[in-house]
Design a protein around this motif. Structure first.
Motif, PDB file in Angstrom:
ATOM      1  N   ARG A  76      44.834 -31.854   1.194  1.00 40.39           N
ATOM      2  CA  ARG A  76      44.884 -30.631   2.573  1.00 40.39           C
ATOM      3  C   ARG A  76      43.291 -30.540   2.070  1.00 40.39           C
ATOM      4  NH1 ARG A  76      47.126 -25.141   5.294  1.00 40.39           N
ATOM      5  NH2 ARG A  76      45.857 -25.548   7.175  1.00 40.39           N
ATOM      6  N   ASP A  77      42.779 -31.013   2.937  1.00 42.00           N
ATOM      7  CA  ASP A  77      41.094 -30.065   3.610  1.00 42.00           C
ATOM      8  C   ASP A  77      40.395 -28.975   2.518  1.00 42.00           C
ATOM      9  OD1 ASP A  77      40.888 -33.012   4.107  1.00 42.00           O
ATOM     10  OD2 ASP A  77      39.551 -32.600   6.008  1.00 42.00           O
ATOM     11  N   HIS A  78      39.580 -29.030   1.418  1.00 40.41           N
ATOM     12  CA  HIS A  78      39.207 -28.248   0.975  1.00 40.41           C
ATOM     13  C   HIS A  78      39.872 -27.207   0.802  1.00 40.41           C
ATOM     14  CE1 HIS A  78      35.680 -29.714   2.578  1.00 40.41           C
ATOM     15  NE2 HIS A  78      35.753 -29.938   4.162  1.00 40.41           N
ATOM     16  N   VAL A  79      41.051 -27.686  -0.154  1.00 40.70           N
ATOM     17  CA  VAL A  79      41.766 -26.803  -0.643  1.00 40.70           C
ATOM     18  C   VAL A  79      42.573 -27.600  -2.235  1.00 40.70           C
ATOM     19  CG1 VAL A  79      43.470 -25.584   1.916  1.00 40.70           C
ATOM     20  CG2 VAL A  79      43.841 -28.397  -0.268  1.00 40.70           C
ATOM     21  N   ARG A  80      43.235 -26.133  -3.008  1.00 39.68           N
ATOM     22  CA  ARG A  80      43.454 -27.265  -4.615  1.00 39.68           C
ATOM     23  C   ARG A  80      44.258 -28.278  -4.258  1.00 39.68           C
ATOM     24  NH1 ARG A  80      46.631 -23.399  -6.538  1.00 39.68           N
ATOM     25  NH2 ARG A  80      46.410 -21.735  -4.232  1.00 39.68           N
ATOM     26  N   PRO A  81      43.863 -29.230  -5.277  1.00 33.47           N
ATOM     27  CA  PRO A  81      44.497 -30.261  -4.922  1.00 33.47           C
ATOM     28  C   PRO A  81      46.147 -29.656  -6.177  1.00 33.47           C
ATOM     29  CG  PRO A  81      43.594 -29.888  -7.040  1.00 33.47           C
ATOM     30  CD  PRO A  81      42.519 -28.909  -6.231  1.00 33.47           C
ATOM     31  N   LEU A  82      47.044 -31.024  -6.243  1.00 34.93           N
ATOM     32  CA  LEU A  82      48.402 -30.713  -6.909  1.00 34.93           C
ATOM     33  C   LEU A  82      48.314 -31.751  -7.742  1.00 34.93           C
ATOM     34  CD1 LEU A  82      50.337 -30.340  -3.848  1.00 34.93           C
ATOM     35  CD2 LEU A  82      49.854 -28.938  -5.042  1.00 34.93           C
ATOM     36  N   PHE A  83      49.129 -31.739  -8.732  1.00 28.67           N
ATOM     37  CA  PHE A  83      48.935 -32.396  -9.906  1.00 28.67           C
ATOM     38  C   PHE A  83      50.535 -33.402 -10.336  1.00 28.67           C
ATOM     39  CE2 PHE A  83      46.496 -29.286 -10.534  1.00 28.67           C
ATOM     40  CZ  PHE A  83      45.423 -29.623 -11.570  1.00 28.67           C
ATOM     41  N   ILE A  84      50.582 -34.584  -9.357  1.00 34.83           N
ATOM     42  CA  ILE A  84      51.763 -35.590  -9.394  1.00 34.83           C
ATOM     43  C   ILE A  84      51.384 -36.611 -10.383  1.00 34.83           C
ATOM     44  CG2 ILE A  84      52.654 -36.860  -7.432  1.00 34.83           C
ATOM     45  CD1 ILE A  84      52.031 -34.618  -6.676  1.00 34.83           C
ATOM     46  N   SER A  85      52.788 -36.312 -10.586  1.00 32.02           N
ATOM     47  CA  SER A  85      53.312 -37.264 -11.601  1.00 32.02           C
ATOM     48  C   SER A  85      54.403 -38.033 -11.753  1.00 32.02           C
ATOM     49  CB  SER A  85      53.072 -36.441 -13.283  1.00 32.02           C
ATOM     50  OG  SER A  85      53.931 -35.250 -13.341  1.00 32.02           O
ATOM     51  N   GLN A 125      55.952 -30.562 -13.362  1.00 28.74           N
ATOM     52  CA  GLN A 125      55.556 -31.392 -14.350  1.00 28.74           C
ATOM     53  C   GLN A 125      56.540 -32.798 -14.603  1.00 28.74           C
ATOM     54  OE1 GLN A 125      52.191 -31.738 -14.765  1.00 28.74           O
ATOM     55  NE2 GLN A 125      51.768 -29.810 -14.886  1.00 28.74           N
ATOM     56  N   GLY A 126      56.310 -34.420 -14.202  1.00 31.07           N
ATOM     57  CA  GLY A 126      56.604 -35.444 -14.611  1.00 31.07           C
ATOM     58  C   GLY A 126      56.415 -35.190 -16.400  1.00 31.07           C
ATOM     59  N   ILE A 127      56.084 -36.588 -16.118  1.00 30.65           N
ATOM     60  CA  ILE A 127      55.386 -37.057 -17.739  1.00 30.65           C
ATOM     61  C   ILE A 127      53.515 -36.468 -18.090  1.00 30.65           C
ATOM     62  CG2 ILE A 127      56.296 -39.809 -16.863  1.00 30.65           C
ATOM     63  CD1 ILE A 127      53.627 -40.785 -16.712  1.00 30.65           C
ATOM     64  N   ALA A 128      53.551 -36.246 -17.310  1.00 26.04           N
ATOM     65  CA  ALA A 128      52.246 -34.921 -17.457  1.00 26.04           C
ATOM     66  C   ALA A 128      52.453 -34.197 -18.346  1.00 26.04           C
ATOM     67  CB  ALA A 128      51.329 -34.788 -15.962  1.00 26.04           C
ATOM     68  N   HIS A 129      53.153 -34.239 -19.727  1.00 26.14           N
ATOM     69  CA  HIS A 129      53.318 -33.592 -20.393  1.00 26.14           C
ATOM     70  C   HIS A 129      53.487 -33.522 -22.151  1.00 26.14           C
ATOM     71  CE1 HIS A 129      57.103 -32.416 -22.581  1.00 26.14           C
ATOM     72  NE2 HIS A 129      57.042 -30.820 -21.950  1.00 26.14           N
ATOM     73  N   PRO A 130      53.042 -33.271 -22.910  1.00 30.36           N
ATOM     74  CA  PRO A 130      52.914 -33.921 -24.272  1.00 30.36           C
ATOM     75  C   PRO A 130      53.867 -34.280 -24.783  1.00 30.36           C
ATOM     76  CG  PRO A 130      52.342 -30.812 -23.659  1.00 30.36           C
ATOM     77  CD  PRO A 130      53.126 -31.590 -22.536  1.00 30.36           C
ATOM     78  N   ARG A 131      54.915 -34.772 -24.340  1.00 30.79           N
ATOM     79  CA  ARG A 131      56.246 -35.182 -24.904  1.00 30.79           C
ATOM     80  C   ARG A 131      56.420 -36.215 -23.526  1.00 30.79           C
ATOM     81  NH1 ARG A 131      55.720 -31.107 -27.448  1.00 30.79           N
ATOM     82  NH2 ARG A 131      57.109 -30.137 -25.771  1.00 30.79           N
ATOM     83  N   ARG A 132      55.670 -36.417 -22.395  1.00 32.58           N
ATOM     84  CA  ARG A 132      56.359 -37.835 -21.085  1.00 32.58           C
ATOM     85  C   ARG A 132      57.337 -36.381 -20.851  1.00 32.58           C
ATOM     86  NH1 ARG A 132      51.457 -37.671 -23.017  1.00 32.58           N
ATOM     87  NH2 ARG A 132      50.138 -39.550 -22.769  1.00 32.58           N
ATOM     88  N   CYS A 133      57.729 -35.194 -20.685  1.00 30.46           N
ATOM     89  CA  CYS A 133      58.842 -35.020 -20.358  1.00 30.46           C
ATOM     90  C   CYS A 133      59.116 -33.749 -19.304  1.00 30.46           C
ATOM     91  CB  CYS A 133      60.313 -35.900 -21.332  1.00 30.46           C
ATOM     92  SG  CYS A 133      61.897 -35.489 -20.645  1.00 30.46           S
ATOM     93  N   GLY A 134      58.621 -33.134 -18.549  1.00 33.91           N
ATOM     94  CA  GLY A 134      58.392 -32.353 -17.988  1.00 33.91           C
ATOM     95  C   GLY A 134      59.514 -31.846 -17.433  1.00 33.91           C
ATOM     96  N   ILE A 135      59.951 -30.810 -16.813  1.00 30.99           N
ATOM     97  CA  ILE A 135      61.355 -30.809 -15.663  1.00 30.99           C
ATOM     98  C   ILE A 135      61.632 -31.697 -14.933  1.00 30.99           C
ATOM     99  CG2 ILE A 135      59.929 -28.942 -14.469  1.00 30.99           C
ATOM    100  CD1 ILE A 135      63.201 -27.426 -13.812  1.00 30.99           C
TER     101      ILE A 135
END
Length: 233
Positions: A167-176, A106-116
């Motif tokens: 990719r079509d019909h596959v699980r999404p990614l979480f971009i931040s 994670q980037g800022i998709a984190h409770p304190r906006r500071c993932g790895i």
């Protein structure tokens, strides 16, 4: 009740998050670094791999490895304190230039906006993107089923990321956002590096390299190598 160590970690994350810079990454760089980490089978060592990917030639042009002892237990939300030293060592070992780093986390998709991704890229002061395989924090609606479709990842009224179908019909990614990039540039770069696969090549190849580090040498193969060396001397 928070232990003093966790209180210190929270303070570090909050101070780093205050240094976050959000800006377009334009033009998208040709050379993209990717990094991933895992643990040895005995869970005593953090193993990290960093690669540099050439978007034009569509190939990996450098690979570096690093390892560090595990000194910190797993605590959700504080992954960078556990994996960070090995990740930083692997990135700093790279010799080829790169313009951005894709992190498996994670980037800022984190409770304190500071993932790895945010922690590492602010520490290095380089553009960085969080490319996570699952959600840590926030709410969203499932995006459409075709590659390129997305939906916002939200914390109340604040957008903290994008849920992206790569990719079509596959699980999404979480971009931040990690640092020195904005969401539009992050999404554009991830899609430009996916090459028809779910994961962008920089983190996909870093994951493959880490898997190699985890794989123990089979005893039979080791004896074969030793015997061959003996016969050749």
């Amino acid at each position: 009740m928070l232990t003093p160590q966790i209180q210190d970690w929270k303070k570090v994350q909050q101070e780093l998050a205050e240094r976050l810079i959000v800006q377009p990454l334009n033009p998208l760089p040709r050379f993209v670094a990717g990094v991933d980490a895992a643990f040895s089978t005995d869970m005593k060592t953090v193993l990290a791999a960093a690669v540099v990917y050439d978007r034009i030639e569509r190939k990996i042009i450098e690979v570096r490895h690093a390892d560090r002892p595990v000194l910190v237990p797993y605590i959700p939300g504080f992954l960078s304190f556990r994996e960070g030293p090995a990740v930083l060592a692997a990135i700093r070992a790279l010799r080829h230039e790169f313009g951005v780093i894709c992190f498996d986390g994670q980037g800022i998709a984190h409770p304190r906006r500071c993932g790895i991704a945010t922690h590492m890229s602010i520490t290095l002061d380089v553009p960085g993107i969080g490319v996570a395989k699952s959600r840590l924090f926030g709410t969203y609606r499932e995006p459409g089923e075709l590659a390129g479709e997305s939906s916002p990842l939200m914390d109340n009224k604040e957008q903290i990321g994008v849920v992206l179908r790569t990719r079509d019909h596959v699980r999404p990614l979480f971009i931040s956002i990690g640092h020195r990039i904005n969401l539009a540039s992050a999404v554009e770069l991830v899609l430009a590096c996916c090459d028809g696969k779910r994961l962008p090549e920089p983190t996909r190849q870093a994951d493959i390299e880490v898997a190699k580090l985890k794989k123990p040498v089979a005893t039979d193969n080791l004896w074969t190598q030793l015997n061959a060396a003996t016969h050749n001397t």
